[in-house]
Design an enzyme around this catalytic site. Structure first.
Site, PDB file in Angstrom:
ATOM      1  N   TYR A 188       3.407  11.706 -26.702  1.00 18.49           N
ATOM      2  CA  TYR A 188       3.568  10.368 -26.481  1.00 18.49           C
ATOM      3  C   TYR A 188       2.988   9.553 -28.177  1.00 18.49           C
ATOM      4  O   TYR A 188       3.097   8.320 -28.024  1.00 18.49           O
ATOM      5  CB  TYR A 188       1.821  10.142 -26.398  1.00 18.49           C
ATOM      6  CG  TYR A 188       2.080  10.102 -24.721  1.00 18.49           C
ATOM      7  CD1 TYR A 188       2.992  10.277 -24.053  1.00 18.49           C
ATOM      8  CD2 TYR A 188       0.370  10.291 -23.916  1.00 18.49           C
ATOM      9  CE1 TYR A 188       3.114  11.030 -22.509  1.00 18.49           C
ATOM     10  CE2 TYR A 188       0.762  10.260 -22.104  1.00 18.49           C
ATOM     11  CZ  TYR A 188       1.747  10.479 -21.679  1.00 18.49           C
ATOM     12  OH  TYR A 188       1.518  11.170 -20.988  1.00 18.49           O
ATOM     13  N   LYS A 191       3.195  25.534 -21.747  1.00 11.33           N
ATOM     14  CA  LYS A 191       4.098  25.394 -21.268  1.00 11.33           C
ATOM     15  C   LYS A 191       4.983  26.812 -22.056  1.00 11.33           C
ATOM     16  O   LYS A 191       6.090  26.165 -22.643  1.00 11.33           O
ATOM     17  CB  LYS A 191       5.299  23.981 -20.766  1.00 11.33           C
ATOM     18  CG  LYS A 191       4.388  23.302 -19.722  1.00 11.33           C
ATOM     19  CD  LYS A 191       5.159  24.408 -18.271  1.00 11.33           C
ATOM     20  CE  LYS A 191       6.507  23.935 -17.480  1.00 11.33           C
ATOM     21  NZ  LYS A 191       6.923  24.837 -16.291  1.00 11.33           N
ATOM     22  N   ASP A 193       1.974  24.261 -15.373  1.00  6.26           N
ATOM     23  CA  ASP A 193       2.882  23.278 -13.629  1.00  6.26           C
ATOM     24  C   ASP A 193       1.554  24.684 -12.324  1.00  6.26           C
ATOM     25  O   ASP A 193       1.510  24.475 -11.765  1.00  6.26           O
ATOM     26  CB  ASP A 193       4.160  23.698 -12.953  1.00  6.26           C
ATOM     27  CG  ASP A 193       4.463  25.476 -14.173  1.00  6.26           C
ATOM     28  OD1 ASP A 193       3.978  25.733 -14.816  1.00  6.26           O
ATOM     29  OD2 ASP A 193       5.823  25.350 -13.719  1.00  6.26           O
ATOM     30  N   ASP A 208      -2.992  14.198 -18.977  1.00  4.38           N
ATOM     31  CA  ASP A 208      -2.690  13.166 -18.624  1.00  4.38           C
ATOM     32  C   ASP A 208      -2.586  13.047 -16.950  1.00  4.38           C
ATOM     33  O   ASP A 208      -3.058  12.850 -16.043  1.00  4.38           O
ATOM     34  CB  ASP A 208      -1.810  11.721 -19.058  1.00  4.38           C
ATOM     35  CG  ASP A 208      -1.548  10.269 -18.595  1.00  4.38           C
ATOM     36  OD1 ASP A 208      -2.159  10.471 -17.867  1.00  4.38           O
ATOM     37  OD2 ASP A 208      -0.676  10.268 -19.568  1.00  4.38           O
ATOM     38  N   ASP A 245      -5.824  13.101 -13.989  1.00  5.62           N
ATOM     39  CA  ASP A 245      -5.514  12.631 -12.645  1.00  5.62           C
ATOM     40  C   ASP A 245      -5.118  13.008 -11.806  1.00  5.62           C
ATOM     41  O   ASP A 245      -6.099  12.862 -10.669  1.00  5.62           O
ATOM     42  CB  ASP A 245      -4.163  11.341 -12.280  1.00  5.62           C
ATOM     43  CG  ASP A 245      -4.262  10.115 -13.447  1.00  5.62           C
ATOM     44  OD1 ASP A 245      -5.215  10.346 -14.395  1.00  5.62           O
ATOM     45  OD2 ASP A 245      -3.331   9.353 -13.248  1.00  5.62           O
TER      46      ASP A 245
END
Ligand code: NAD
Length: 370
Positions: A142, A193, A226, A250, A254
């Site tokens: 970001y 990852k 993942d 993020d 959620d």
């Protein structure tokens, strides 16, 4: 009796309504001789823009920097949709995060037994869930440069975002997660990852080293982000503290949020580095939800996320773990009695407004204290 300096930024929409209920909880703590709070209040978001032409004034920013902790309501609303980008309501929150150096975002996902049926997952998967997601908040994709869209000819454009992490950024967030795990069930899972991203390789290396050298008392696990998303839906209770980068955090927070039912229930904390002299971290506490313009001003907002955010403030900024436990237990008891605001209303339960929910939490605090 300890006195703590709190700076409140209620903001827009339902922000002032839910912070109003925290004020009542503060008064209860004072009346019952548990703690006193010096409270100052400022403007952030659209209301600050209306007053000063900025999403937060320099004066209020100074007060936030000087406070023991900041309580933030919510910002934004259709009234400010057209304001210039640099002064849009969210810019106030971004400035607070940046100037206060709030690199660690803590989002607990707790499923109160009384709300287990409000989750989209089966009761047995989520009932009793209590996990803490620790998301890196000031680095990663970001913020990394270059970050741009360029014209590359032939009607084509190229968009670039850059995922960057330095060793120190990974070290400090992993330490926050490990320190928190020591106060909980002593388990940390670190998600990245490493199979396809260099930043994941470094993240894994650093997390492994910190875990082994400094926190050998903890159970430390590495999981691909993942797979972690899948595990959060398959068997979320396997986790205690989950630490991850800004982007994965993020998304994963959620997912975890939705395990628990409603936005109106979710608190959060954002912490900075410990002060070199006092060891105290700068901190901002806020509900995960926004300003809910659709219900603002109607006395319908669920104040639980805001009250639980204050509970986190007691725990992490004021070292008042017992008081924080009382706040959490009071919330659980109110829910167990069947009181519900509109966002969490279920058949057979009693619908209440913002004030009545605040009344009920305070009544439960009284019962717990007696
Ligand atoms: P939102 O979280 O404000 O609302 C989403 C839905 O959830 C709405 O139907 C709302 O009524 C409901 N809801 C949210 N909190 C609730 C509560 N405490 N009690 C009962 N119901 C609740 O998200 P949105 O509608 O996407 O955004 C509205 C505004 O809030 C926008 O301007 C957005 O930019 C802003 N926003 C601010 C923050 C923040 O201040 N941190 C976060 C998200 C969105």
């Amino acid at each position: 009796m300890a006195t703590h300096n709190l700076f409140m930024l209620p903001g827009d929409g339902i922000g002032p309504e839910v912070i109003g209920q925290v004020r009542r909880v503060l008064d209860w703590f004072k009346e019952n001789g548990i703690a006193t709070f010096n409270v100052d209040e400022g403007l952030v978001g659209g209301c600050a823009y209306d007053a000063h032409g900025a999403a937060i004034s320099d004066a209020d920013m100074d007060k936030a920097m000087a406070a023991d902790a900041v309580l933030f309501g919510a910002v934004g609303g259709p009234k400010w949709d057209g304001v210039p980008y640099e002064v849009r309501p969210e810019a106030g929150l971004l400035r607070l995060r940046k100037d206060m150096g709030l690199f660690a975002n803590l989002r607990p996902a707790i499923c109160y037994p009384a709300l287990a049926d409000a989750s989209s997952l089966k009761r047995e998967i989520v009932e009793g869930l209590d996990i803490l997601i620790v998301r890196e908040l000031t680095g990663g994709v970001y913020f990394g440069e270059p970050k741009q869209i360029t014209d590359i000819g032939n009607g084509q454009k190229r968009a670039i975002d850059t995922q960057v992490y330095d060793t120190y950024e990974i070290e400090r967030i992993v330490r926050v997660a490990c320190d928190l795990a020591r106060t909980r069930n002593k388990k940390v899972a670190s998600a990245e990852k490493r199979n396809v991203m260099k930043s994941g390789v470094l993240w894994n290396e650093v997390a492994t080293r910190i875990g082994a050298d400094e926190y050998s008392d903890l159970e430390f696990e590495h999981v691909l982000a993942d797979n972690c998303a899948m595990q959060l839906v398959r068997n979320p209770k396997q986790y205690d503290v989950l630490v991850t980068d800004n982007l994965f955090g993020d998304v994963l927070s959620d997912i975890a949020a939705m395990l628990t039912g409603s936005l109106g229930m979710l608190p959060s904390a954002s912490l900075g580095a410990p002060d070199e002299k006092t060891g105290v971290r700068k901190a901002l506490y806020e509900p995960v939800h926004g300003s809910a313009p659709d219900i603002a001003g109607q006395g319908l907002a669920n104040p639980i996320a805001m009250i639980a955010s204050f509970g986190m403030c007691l725990r992490y900024s004021f070292n008042m773990g017992d008081a924080a436990d009382m706040v959490d237990q009071a919330i659980a008891n109110v829910l167990a009695k069947g009181l519900r605001t509109t966002d969490i209303m279920q058949e057979g339960m009693t619908q209440v407004g913002t004030n009545e929910m605040g009344d009920a939490v305070i009544e439960e605090l009284g019962a717990l204290a007696s």
